[in-house]
Write an enzyme that holds these catalytic residues in place. Structure first.
Site, PDB file in Angstrom:
ATOM      1  N   LYS A  40       0.850  -1.196   0.000  1.00  7.63           N
ATOM      2  CA  LYS A  40       0.000   0.000   0.000  1.00  7.63           C
ATOM      3  C   LYS A  40       0.883   1.243   0.000  1.00  7.63           C
ATOM      4  O   LYS A  40       1.937   1.275   0.649  1.00  7.63           O
ATOM      5  CB  LYS A  40      -0.899  -0.041   1.242  1.00  7.63           C
ATOM      6  CG  LYS A  40      -1.945   1.043   1.315  1.00  7.63           C
ATOM      7  CD  LYS A  40      -2.831   0.782   2.533  1.00  7.63           C
ATOM      8  CE  LYS A  40      -3.868   1.850   2.735  1.00  7.63           C
ATOM      9  NZ  LYS A  40      -4.701   1.560   3.926  1.00  7.63           N
ATOM     10  N   SER A 120      -9.626   1.685   2.463  1.00 15.34           N
ATOM     11  CA  SER A 120      -8.441   2.432   2.049  1.00 15.34           C
ATOM     12  C   SER A 120      -7.367   1.545   1.437  1.00 15.34           C
ATOM     13  O   SER A 120      -6.516   2.027   0.709  1.00 15.34           O
ATOM     14  CB  SER A 120      -7.876   3.254   3.207  1.00 15.34           C
ATOM     15  OG  SER A 120      -7.181   2.467   4.127  1.00 15.34           O
ATOM     16  N   SER A 144      -9.973  -1.045   6.720  1.00 13.39           N
ATOM     17  CA  SER A 144      -9.185  -0.788   5.519  1.00 13.39           C
ATOM     18  C   SER A 144      -8.640  -2.040   4.842  1.00 13.39           C
ATOM     19  O   SER A 144      -8.287  -1.986   3.670  1.00 13.39           O
ATOM     20  CB  SER A 144      -8.016   0.141   5.846  1.00 13.39           C
ATOM     21  OG  SER A 144      -8.497   1.383   6.282  1.00 13.39           O
TER      22      SER A 144
END
Length: 174
Positions: A40, A120, A144
Site C-alpha cells: 500500500k 483504504s 481498511s
C-alpha cells in the site's frame, strides 16, 4: 474501449527485476523466496513513493524501507510496486470516496468495474482479485483491509494492533 481502468497499482519498483535476479542467483531458500508482493502506498519502501495517495507527498521516492518492508525483503519477498489507496487512508473526511486518491484516481472492483473496491487498502484488494499478484500488503485502522477483501472476493488478514511495527507507515492513528 470499455472505459474501464483498474487503477490498483500506482508505481512499480525500479529494483524489482534486479532483486529477483539476485535472489535466484544466490540459490538461497527463504520463507518468502522470490514471491512478488505489492504494498500500500502509505508504507515506505526504497524507490516507491509512499505518498498516501496525496499529491503533496508524491514525486519523491523513498530512500529507506519501513521495518515491515525490511522484514519482507529479509524473508526473500520481492517488493514489485505500490498500490492505490483512499487518499490519506480515508481520514480526510466522512464524505470521501473509498478507493480514490489524487495520485491514482478511483480503484475499480475487478469483478464489477462500476462498483467500489472498498476501504483504504482498495488497491491491494483489487490487485490480488485481478490476479496481478497473489500477495499485497495493506494497513488497517477501521476496515481498511477487511472491507476491500470482502468486496473484491479475496482473503484479508487484519493483524492484532501492535503486532506489526508501524515505523515507516504513514499513520492516521496509534
Amino acid at each position: 474501449k470499455s472505459g474501464y481502468s483498474l487503477n490498483s497499482v500506482i508505481a512499480t519498483s525500479p529494483f524489482a527485476l534486479d532483486e529477483a535476479r539476485n535472489y535466484d542467483a544466490a540459490g538461497r531458500e527463504l520463507p518468502l523466496g522470490g514471491i512478488p508482493i505489492l504494498i500500500k502506498d502509505n508504507i515506505e519502501a526504497r524507490g516507491l513513493p509512499a505518498s498516501a495517495g496525496s499529491l503533496a507527498l508524491f514525486g519523491r521516492p523513498m530512500e529507506r524501507d519501513s521495518i515491515l518492508v525490511s522484514r519482507l525483503r529479509e524473508a526473500g519477498a520481492i517488493i514489485v510496486g505500490a498500490t492505490n489507496l483512499s487518499e490519506w487512508a480515508n481520514i480526510r473526511s466522512t464524505k470521501s470516496t473509498s478507493g480514490w486518491s489524487a495520485v491514482g484516481g478511483l480503484t475499480a472492483n475487478p469483478w464489477i468495474h462500476r462498483h467500489n473496491a472498498g476501504g483504504s487498502s482498495s488497491g491491494s484488494g483489487a490487485a490480488v482479485a485481478a490476479g496481478l499478484t497473489q500477495w499485497a500488503i495493506g494497513s488497517e485502522t477501521d476496515g481498511s483491509i477487511i472491507c476491500p477483501a470482502s468486496m473484491n472476493g479475496t482473503v484479508g488478514i487484519k493483524p492484532s494492533a501492535g503486532s506489526i511495527p508501524a515505523q515507516g507507515v504513514l499513520p492516521i492513528s496509534r
